[in-house]
Design a protein around this motif. Structure first.
Motif, mmCIF file in Angstrom:
data_model
loop_
_atom_site.group_PDB
_atom_site.id
_atom_site.type_symbol
_atom_site.label_atom_id
_atom_site.label_comp_id
_atom_site.label_asym_id
_atom_site.label_seq_id
_atom_site.Cartn_x
_atom_site.Cartn_y
_atom_site.Cartn_z
ATOM 1 N N ILE A 1 16.860 0.021 -1.500
ATOM 2 C CA ILE A 1 15.542 0.234 -2.106
ATOM 3 C C ILE A 1 14.451 -0.299 -1.183
ATOM 4 O O ILE A 1 13.437 0.363 -0.957
ATOM 5 C CB ILE A 1 15.470 -0.401 -3.506
ATOM 6 C CG1 ILE A 1 16.412 0.355 -4.456
ATOM 7 C CG2 ILE A 1 14.036 -0.413 -4.033
ATOM 8 C CD1 ILE A 1 16.622 -0.315 -5.799
ATOM 9 N N THR A 2 14.668 -1.469 -0.612
ATOM 10 C CA THR A 2 13.693 -2.044 0.320
ATOM 11 C C THR A 2 13.504 -1.133 1.528
ATOM 12 O O THR A 2 12.367 -0.874 1.953
ATOM 13 C CB THR A 2 14.135 -3.457 0.761
ATOM 14 O OG1 THR A 2 14.186 -4.290 -0.404
ATOM 15 C CG2 THR A 2 13.185 -4.047 1.778
ATOM 16 N N LEU A 3 14.612 -0.610 2.098
ATOM 17 C CA LEU A 3 14.518 0.297 3.246
ATOM 18 C C LEU A 3 13.728 1.551 2.893
ATOM 19 O O LEU A 3 12.892 2.016 3.679
ATOM 20 C CB LEU A 3 15.916 0.693 3.736
ATOM 21 C CG LEU A 3 16.692 -0.354 4.521
ATOM 22 C CD1 LEU A 3 18.129 0.121 4.772
ATOM 23 C CD2 LEU A 3 15.995 -0.652 5.849
ATOM 24 N N ILE A 4 13.980 2.105 1.733
ATOM 25 C CA ILE A 4 13.271 3.314 1.292
ATOM 26 C C ILE A 4 11.783 3.014 1.134
ATOM 27 O O ILE A 4 10.927 3.754 1.625
ATOM 28 C CB ILE A 4 13.870 3.861 -0.018
ATOM 29 C CG1 ILE A 4 15.278 4.408 0.241
ATOM 30 C CG2 ILE A 4 12.964 4.934 -0.628
ATOM 31 C CD1 ILE A 4 16.076 4.673 -1.024
ATOM 32 N N GLN A 5 11.470 1.929 0.456
ATOM 33 C CA GLN A 5 10.070 1.605 0.195
ATOM 34 C C GLN A 5 9.321 1.286 1.488
ATOM 35 O O GLN A 5 8.184 1.727 1.683
ATOM 36 C CB GLN A 5 9.974 0.458 -0.814
ATOM 37 C CG GLN A 5 10.404 0.921 -2.204
ATOM 38 C CD GLN A 5 10.430 -0.176 -3.248
ATOM 39 O OE1 GLN A 5 10.562 -1.357 -2.942
ATOM 40 N NE2 GLN A 5 10.342 0.221 -4.514
ATOM 41 N N GLU A 6 9.958 0.550 2.392
ATOM 42 C CA GLU A 6 9.305 0.217 3.662
ATOM 43 C C GLU A 6 9.118 1.461 4.530
ATOM 44 O O GLU A 6 8.075 1.627 5.162
ATOM 45 C CB GLU A 6 10.113 -0.847 4.425
ATOM 46 C CG GLU A 6 10.019 -2.216 3.786
ATOM 47 C CD GLU A 6 10.906 -3.259 4.466
ATOM 48 O OE1 GLU A 6 11.723 -2.898 5.348
ATOM 49 O OE2 GLU A 6 10.781 -4.447 4.113
ATOM 50 N N SER A 7 10.114 2.326 4.559
ATOM 51 C CA SER A 7 10.000 3.527 5.387
ATOM 52 C C SER A 7 8.975 4.501 4.800
ATOM 53 O O SER A 7 8.215 5.131 5.539
ATOM 54 C CB SER A 7 11.362 4.198 5.593
ATOM 55 O OG SER A 7 11.935 4.599 4.367
ATOM 56 N N PHE A 8 8.931 4.621 3.479
ATOM 57 C CA PHE A 8 7.943 5.513 2.868
ATOM 58 C C PHE A 8 6.529 5.004 3.136
ATOM 59 O O PHE A 8 5.614 5.801 3.335
ATOM 60 C CB PHE A 8 8.182 5.676 1.364
ATOM 61 C CG PHE A 8 7.290 6.722 0.759
ATOM 62 C CD1 PHE A 8 7.535 8.067 0.970
ATOM 63 C CD2 PHE A 8 6.191 6.360 -0.007
ATOM 64 C CE1 PHE A 8 6.700 9.041 0.425
ATOM 65 C CE2 PHE A 8 5.351 7.330 -0.555
ATOM 66 C CZ PHE A 8 5.607 8.669 -0.337
ATOM 67 N N ALA A 9 6.353 3.696 3.155
ATOM 68 C CA ALA A 9 5.029 3.117 3.432
ATOM 69 C C ALA A 9 4.545 3.530 4.824
ATOM 70 O O ALA A 9 3.338 3.645 5.061
ATOM 71 C CB ALA A 9 5.080 1.596 3.316
ATOM 72 N N LYS A 10 5.476 3.775 5.739
ATOM 73 C CA LYS A 10 5.111 4.205 7.095
ATOM 74 C C LYS A 10 4.781 5.696 7.143
ATOM 75 O O LYS A 10 4.033 6.136 8.011
ATOM 76 C CB LYS A 10 6.243 3.895 8.072
ATOM 77 C CG LYS A 10 6.473 2.407 8.252
ATOM 78 C CD LYS A 10 7.699 2.145 9.099
ATOM 79 C CE LYS A 10 7.990 0.643 9.142
ATOM 80 N NZ LYS A 10 9.304 0.377 9.706
ATOM 81 N N ALA B 1 3.582 7.442 4.364
ATOM 82 C CA ALA B 1 2.467 7.720 3.445
ATOM 83 C C ALA B 1 1.129 7.963 4.158
ATOM 84 O O ALA B 1 0.397 8.870 3.760
ATOM 85 C CB ALA B 1 2.342 6.599 2.414
ATOM 86 N N PRO B 2 0.796 7.210 5.216
ATOM 87 C CA PRO B 2 -0.491 7.473 5.887
ATOM 88 C C PRO B 2 -0.577 8.861 6.534
ATOM 89 O O PRO B 2 -1.674 9.348 6.784
ATOM 90 C CB PRO B 2 -0.578 6.377 6.953
ATOM 91 C CG PRO B 2 0.326 5.293 6.463
ATOM 92 C CD PRO B 2 1.430 6.002 5.729
ATOM 93 N N LEU C 1 3.783 16.861 -4.087
ATOM 94 C CA LEU C 1 5.086 16.390 -3.604
ATOM 95 C C LEU C 1 5.002 14.926 -3.163
ATOM 96 O O LEU C 1 5.811 14.101 -3.567
ATOM 97 C CB LEU C 1 5.566 17.250 -2.433
ATOM 98 C CG LEU C 1 6.763 16.697 -1.657
ATOM 99 C CD1 LEU C 1 8.043 16.831 -2.464
ATOM 100 C CD2 LEU C 1 6.905 17.395 -0.319
ATOM 101 N N MET C 2 4.011 14.626 -2.343
ATOM 102 C CA MET C 2 3.896 13.261 -1.820
ATOM 103 C C MET C 2 3.549 12.268 -2.919
ATOM 104 O O MET C 2 4.046 11.143 -2.919
ATOM 105 C CB MET C 2 2.876 13.216 -0.673
ATOM 106 C CG MET C 2 3.293 14.038 0.543
ATOM 107 S SD MET C 2 4.946 13.630 1.214
ATOM 108 C CE MET C 2 4.611 12.040 1.949
ATOM 109 N N ALA C 3 2.734 12.678 -3.888
ATOM 110 C CA ALA C 3 2.404 11.799 -5.020
ATOM 111 C C ALA C 3 3.657 11.523 -5.845
ATOM 112 O O ALA C 3 3.908 10.378 -6.255
ATOM 113 C CB ALA C 3 1.312 12.427 -5.878
ATOM 114 N N THR C 4 4.457 12.556 -6.082
ATOM 115 C CA THR C 4 5.691 12.387 -6.854
ATOM 116 C C THR C 4 6.667 11.497 -6.098
ATOM 117 O O THR C 4 7.273 10.592 -6.695
ATOM 118 C CB THR C 4 6.327 13.759 -7.157
ATOM 119 O OG1 THR C 4 5.384 14.537 -7.898
ATOM 120 C CG2 THR C 4 7.612 13.610 -7.961
#
Length: 147
Positions: A8-17, A19-20, A55-58
């Motif tokens: 979960i941490t890997l997913i959240q950290e990678s998505f944060a990169k 998202a911009p 898509l990105m919001a979901t």
């Protein structure tokens, strides 16, 4: 199947990169999806820029909620049920997952490590399995190889 705290941490950290660059990521995603699964292109009648934003919001909502899957899975299941009305078939989930992983690889570059890929694949398998089951029945989730 479930996700580990590390996944979960890997997913959240990678998505944060990613998202911009969400607009470019959405363009990459749909370009890849239509390349590998041209049969899904007719399902997208609306503006792809608007669709990409949805898509990105979901994705953002799902990623943020991964530590509370009990709340996320029912929302994903309802979304899948609505998608049936648009013509989405169980077999479309596999190329969507493939396009998602490819897009993340493009967006993250060297940051798309085997562990990050495995975490995303696990999360997608878990959610798409629940979505397919909700929309098409349990046997479809197994036959599409995501259960």
């Amino acid at each position: 199947m479930s996700l580990t705290s590390e996944q979960i941490t890997l997913i959240q950290e990678s998505f944060a990169k990613v998202a911009p660059i969400k607009e470019q990521a959405a363009e990459l995603f749909y370009g890849r999806l239509f390349e590998i699964a041209p049969e899904v292109r007719p399902l997208f009648q609306s503006d792809l820029k608007e669709q990409g934003a949805k898509l990105m919001a979901t994705l953002g909502m799902v990623v943020a909620g991964l530590r509370n899957l009990e709340a996320v899975v029912p929302v994903a299941a309802k979304l899948a049920e609505r998608h049936v009305g648009y013509g989405v078939k169980a077999e479309y989930y596999a190329p969507v997952g493939s396009a998602l992983l490819w897009t993340l690889e493009q967006g993250l570059g060297e940051g798309f490590t085997p562990d990050v890929e495995e975490a995303w694949a696990s999360a997608y398998g878990l959610l798409s399995g629940a979505m397919i089951e909700a929309a098409h029945g349990p046997s479809s989730a197994v036959t599409e190889g995501v259960a």
